[in-house]
Design an enzyme around this catalytic site. Structure first.
Site, PDB file in Angstrom:
ATOM      1  CG  HIS A 106      -1.898  -1.132   1.238  1.00 46.41           C
ATOM      2  ND1 HIS A 106      -2.462  -1.634   2.388  1.00 46.41           N
ATOM      3  CD2 HIS A 106      -2.401  -1.884   0.227  1.00 46.41           C
ATOM      4  CE1 HIS A 106      -3.261  -2.650   2.089  1.00 46.41           C
ATOM      5  NE2 HIS A 106      -3.239  -2.826   0.793  1.00 46.41           N
TER       6      HIS A 106
HETATM    7  C1  LIG Z   1       0.317  -7.686  -4.742  1.00 47.13           C
HETATM    8  C2  LIG Z   1      -0.607  -6.578  -4.406  1.00 47.13           C
HETATM    9  C3  LIG Z   1      -1.761  -6.837  -3.657  1.00 47.13           C
HETATM   10  C4  LIG Z   1      -2.626  -5.799  -3.333  1.00 47.13           C
HETATM   11  N1  LIG Z   1      -3.827  -6.081  -2.719  1.00 47.13           N
HETATM   12  C5  LIG Z   1      -4.758  -5.108  -2.639  1.00 47.13           C
HETATM   13  C6  LIG Z   1      -6.105  -5.413  -2.279  1.00 47.13           C
HETATM   14  O1  LIG Z   1      -6.472  -6.560  -2.079  1.00 47.13           O
HETATM   15  N2  LIG Z   1      -6.998  -4.388  -2.206  1.00 47.13           N
HETATM   16  C7  LIG Z   1      -6.640  -3.092  -2.456  1.00 47.13           C
HETATM   17  O2  LIG Z   1      -7.480  -2.204  -2.312  1.00 47.13           O
HETATM   18  N3  LIG Z   1      -5.379  -2.784  -2.807  1.00 47.13           N
HETATM   19  C8  LIG Z   1      -4.455  -3.756  -2.954  1.00 47.13           C
HETATM   20  N4  LIG Z   1      -3.223  -3.452  -3.419  1.00 47.13           N
HETATM   21  C9  LIG Z   1      -2.897  -2.032  -3.676  1.00 47.13           C
HETATM   22  C10 LIG Z   1      -3.553  -1.454  -4.922  1.00 47.13           C
HETATM   23  O3  LIG Z   1      -3.657  -2.411  -5.946  1.00 47.13           O
HETATM   24  C11 LIG Z   1      -2.752  -0.221  -5.353  1.00 47.13           C
HETATM   25  O4  LIG Z   1      -2.805   0.739  -4.330  1.00 47.13           O
HETATM   26  C12 LIG Z   1      -3.271   0.412  -6.630  1.00 47.13           C
HETATM   27  O5  LIG Z   1      -3.300  -0.523  -7.679  1.00 47.13           O
HETATM   28  C13 LIG Z   1      -2.388   1.595  -6.999  1.00 47.13           C
HETATM   29  O6  LIG Z   1      -2.825   2.119  -8.221  1.00 47.13           O
HETATM   30  P1  LIG Z   1      -1.943   3.153  -9.032  1.00 47.13           P
HETATM   31  O7  LIG Z   1      -2.727   3.558 -10.205  1.00 47.13           O
HETATM   32  O8  LIG Z   1      -1.440   4.199  -8.105  1.00 47.13           O
HETATM   33  O9  LIG Z   1      -0.635   2.341  -9.473  1.00 47.13           O
HETATM   34  P2  LIG Z   1      -0.546   0.963 -10.271  1.00 47.13           P
HETATM   35  O10 LIG Z   1      -1.856   0.280 -10.291  1.00 47.13           O
HETATM   36  O11 LIG Z   1       0.632   0.259  -9.724  1.00 47.13           O
HETATM   37  O12 LIG Z   1      -0.276   1.410 -11.765  1.00 47.13           O
HETATM   38  C14 LIG Z   1       0.917   1.968 -12.219  1.00 47.13           C
HETATM   39  C15 LIG Z   1       1.111   1.467 -13.646  1.00 47.13           C
HETATM   40  O13 LIG Z   1       2.084   2.288 -14.274  1.00 47.13           O
HETATM   41  C16 LIG Z   1       2.948   1.488 -15.040  1.00 47.13           C
HETATM   42  N5  LIG Z   1       4.216   2.200 -15.146  1.00 47.13           N
HETATM   43  C17 LIG Z   1       5.078   2.510 -14.154  1.00 47.13           C
HETATM   44  N6  LIG Z   1       6.125   3.195 -14.647  1.00 47.13           N
HETATM   45  C18 LIG Z   1       5.913   3.312 -15.975  1.00 47.13           C
HETATM   46  C19 LIG Z   1       6.644   3.934 -17.034  1.00 47.13           C
HETATM   47  N7  LIG Z   1       7.802   4.560 -16.809  1.00 47.13           N
HETATM   48  N8  LIG Z   1       6.136   3.879 -18.301  1.00 47.13           N
HETATM   49  C20 LIG Z   1       4.936   3.251 -18.534  1.00 47.13           C
HETATM   50  N9  LIG Z   1       4.212   2.646 -17.567  1.00 47.13           N
HETATM   51  C21 LIG Z   1       4.696   2.689 -16.305  1.00 47.13           C
HETATM   52  C22 LIG Z   1       3.067   0.200 -14.238  1.00 47.13           C
HETATM   53  O14 LIG Z   1       3.521  -0.863 -15.035  1.00 47.13           O
HETATM   54  C23 LIG Z   1       1.651   0.035 -13.702  1.00 47.13           C
HETATM   55  O15 LIG Z   1       0.839  -0.748 -14.549  1.00 47.13           O
HETATM   56  C24 LIG Z   1      -2.317  -4.468  -3.738  1.00 47.13           C
HETATM   57  C25 LIG Z   1      -1.169  -4.205  -4.484  1.00 47.13           C
HETATM   58  C26 LIG Z   1      -0.331  -5.244  -4.829  1.00 47.13           C
HETATM   59  C27 LIG Z   1       0.898  -4.927  -5.643  1.00 47.13           C
END
Ligand SMILES: Cc1cc2nc3c(=O)[nH]c(=O)nc-3n(C[C@H](O)[C@H](O)[C@H](O)COP(=O)(O)OP(=O)(O)OC[C@H]3O[C@@H](n4cnc5c(N)ncnc54)[C@H](O)[C@@H]3O)c2cc1C
Length: 536
Positions: free
Chosen positions: A467
């Protein structure tokens, strides 16, 4: 040079929501760039597919730096690299936290417009709740939200045990009261994962004004005279520049966004200079203020086959697969963590500060011990850490892994509360209601009782709860990275929209809050009036 109105960098939880909302107007040209690949493999859609996901599938393969306050431990740090991001690989728990979390964003961090009453309508706008309809819940939105299909008897016994330990039952952690134990709502629909990719992106993928490019890593944000004008990307060995006529929106997640900003010369000048990146804009908050939940856990051996550990046996796997494909029932419908809840380590805390996840097995997640006989795991995470960490570059090479330092337990209060949480977990597992199911605690086990012994156990076994937030924190003050409308301070045409903008980690899992942030951001970007505050 190709040009778009908006370039969204990162097709994760936030990026997919933005792609959907911004491309709703056919006159607006949107490009979504994702470094990872497709989520076509059926494992992504199966709720139990999560078991594979913390072990390196569709992830960047990063670890933390040695943790000073955890005896130098290096922790495996899964961050998604696939369309849908974390929502494609996570445990699908759908939790929103406590209303006081968001009220603190507004009052303590100066995030005008982000109080609970103001963000609640955005949670509801996303939601397609299987069962609940009231001021807190809605249906008809893109994101499927459901209760577990068929929790096994040990889950119900766990809820009775929690009540024996003094923790009440709660039917809806996302409603009026967060306190208590119950079955989680899950981001699933019809026994399939409802990721940001499947819920928000797939239904609109054929829009002519939306381009999605997978396996394309953004190497840097191009800044010209104080304005973000586009990005430089690499697809395999081919590098190109793409122009953004209106905005570049960074949605690379709480590790990826500060990483890419620093690779682009935007961040703390001293840290950039140390790794030889020319400074474009000195903004010290970038990559600072990292917060994460640290998981401790107890594992018991069961009296029999009460969890899903044995489903890994080949004939059982085949049967579970058939059951799932034909009837959408059985172990594959389980996210493996579907029961748990919220309670107090610090009895004076403003709201629950410990979250429990009951794991229907042992060794489900990377690094967690697997029992010889069927086991059951109870994770406990302290929810409002006072420690703050950093994300920094190890080098100017965009392929290099970043230096991730959550700095767990830097503040002794975090350690004290985490250990109290672990004691609560052990206490629940020892209650009479679980006696028919639980033979004995194996980890930490009888030799670990004092606070120091439990800390010793934690050094060896603790893990991230996945998280991370806070590394591009929004706020009203000069130290904030983005303003409350998510514009990066000091550079025009650049916003950050993802988990990194949360000034304080919410008291829950972070997927639903991230989706809410992106929902609200989309209205800001399109210049639409904010939804009216909820009356709660
Ligand atoms: C294993 C795991 C289990 C989890 N379990 C839960 C759960 O059960 N419930 C819950 O609420 N939350 C859970 N979480 C947390 C939740 O999924 C995250 O907080 C949320 O997905 C964050 O979203 P985001 O858009 O900030 O980033 P992300 O969803 O991580 O998206 C970022 C994206 O940007 C891409 N990216 C990064 N850098 C670059 C670049 N330079 N160029 C192009 N693309 C790039 C990445 O590949 C990724 O796809 C979990 C997370 C993980 C990893």
């Amino acid at each position: 040079m190709t040009a778009y109105d908006y370039i969204i960098v990162g097709g994760g939880s936030a990026g997919c929501v933005l792609a959907n909302r911004l491309s709703a107007d056919p006159a607006i040209k949107v490009l979504l760039l994702e470094a990872g690949g497709s989520d076509w493999n059926p494992l992504f859609a199966m709720p139990a597919g999560f078991a594979k996901m913390t072990k390196g599938v569709a992830s960047w393969g990063w670890s933390t730096v040695p943790q000073r306050h955890l005896n130098g431990r290096v922790i495996w740090y899964t961050q998604a690299k696939v369309i849908g991001g974390g929502s494609s690989i996570n445990a699908q728990l759908y939790t929103r936290g406590n209303r006081k979390d968001y009220d603190a964003w507004a009052t303590d961090a100066g995030c005008d417009g982000w109080s609970y009453r103001e963000v609640l309508p955005y949670f509801v706008r996303s939601e397609d709740n299987q069962r609940l309809l009231n001021v807190y819940h809605g249906y008809g939105g893109p994101l499927g939200v459901s209760y577990p299909v068929n929790p096994p008897p040990i889950s119900h016994a766990f809820l009775r045990a929690a009540q024996e330990a003094g923790i009440p039952f709660n039917f809806d952690f996302n409603g009026a009261v967060q306190d208590g134990m119950g079955h989680y709502q899950l981001s699933t629909r019809n026994a399939e994962r409802s990721s940001a990719s499947s819920a928000f992106l797939k239904p609109v993928r054929s829009r002519a004004n939306l381009t999605v490019r997978l396996n394309t890593q953004t190497l840097k944000i191009d800044v010209d005279r104080g304005r973000a004008v586009g990005v430089t990307v690499a697809t395999g060995s081919v590098t190109e520049m793409i122009r953004a006529d209106r905005e570049v929106i960074l949605s690379c997640g709480a590790i990826g966004s500060p990483r890419l900003l620093q690779l682009s010369g935007v961040g703390p000048a001293d840290a950039l200079t140390r790794v030889g990146v020319p400074v474009v804009h000195d903004l010290p908050g970038i990559g600072s203020n990292l917060q994460d939940h640290l998981d401790l856990y107890a594992i018991c051996e069961c009296t029999g086959d009460h969890t899903y550990d044995r489903v890994v046996q080949p004939h059982r796997t085949v049967w579970a697969g058939i059951q799932y494909l034909l009837f959408k029932t059985g172990p594959v419908t389980s996210t493996l963590f579907e029961t748990g809840g919220f309670w107090y380590a610090d009895k004076d805390a403003r709201s629950p500060d410990i979250q429990f996840h009951l794991g229907l097995g042992s060794g489900i997640e990377a690094g967690v011990a697997q029992m010889k006989h069927p086991g059951v795991t109870l994770n406990s995470a302290f929810l409002r850490p006072r420690s703050r960490g950093t994300v920094r570059l190890a080098s100017a090479d965009p392929k290099a892994a970043p230096l991730i330092d959550p700095n767990y337990w830097d503040d002794p209060y975090d350690r004290a509360c985490a250990i109290k949480g672990l004691r609560l977990a052990r206490d629940i597992l020892r209650q009479p209601a679980l006696k028919p199911f639980v033979l004995a605690e194996r980890l930490p086990g009888d030799n670990f009782n004092s606070d120091d012994e439990l800390a010793e156990f934690a050094y060896r076994s603790c893990k991230t709860d996945h998280h991370p937030v806070g590394t591009c924190a929004m706020g009203g003050g000069p130290n904030a990275v983005v303003t409350p409308d998510l514009k990066l301070r000091g550079i025009e045409g650049l916003r950050v929209v993802d988990a990194s903008v949360m000034p304080f980690v919410p008291s829950c899992n972070t997927n639903a809050p991230t989706i809410m942030v992106a929902e609200k951001a989309s209205d800001m970007i399109l210049g639409q009036r904010a939804l009216p505050p909820a009356v709660v």
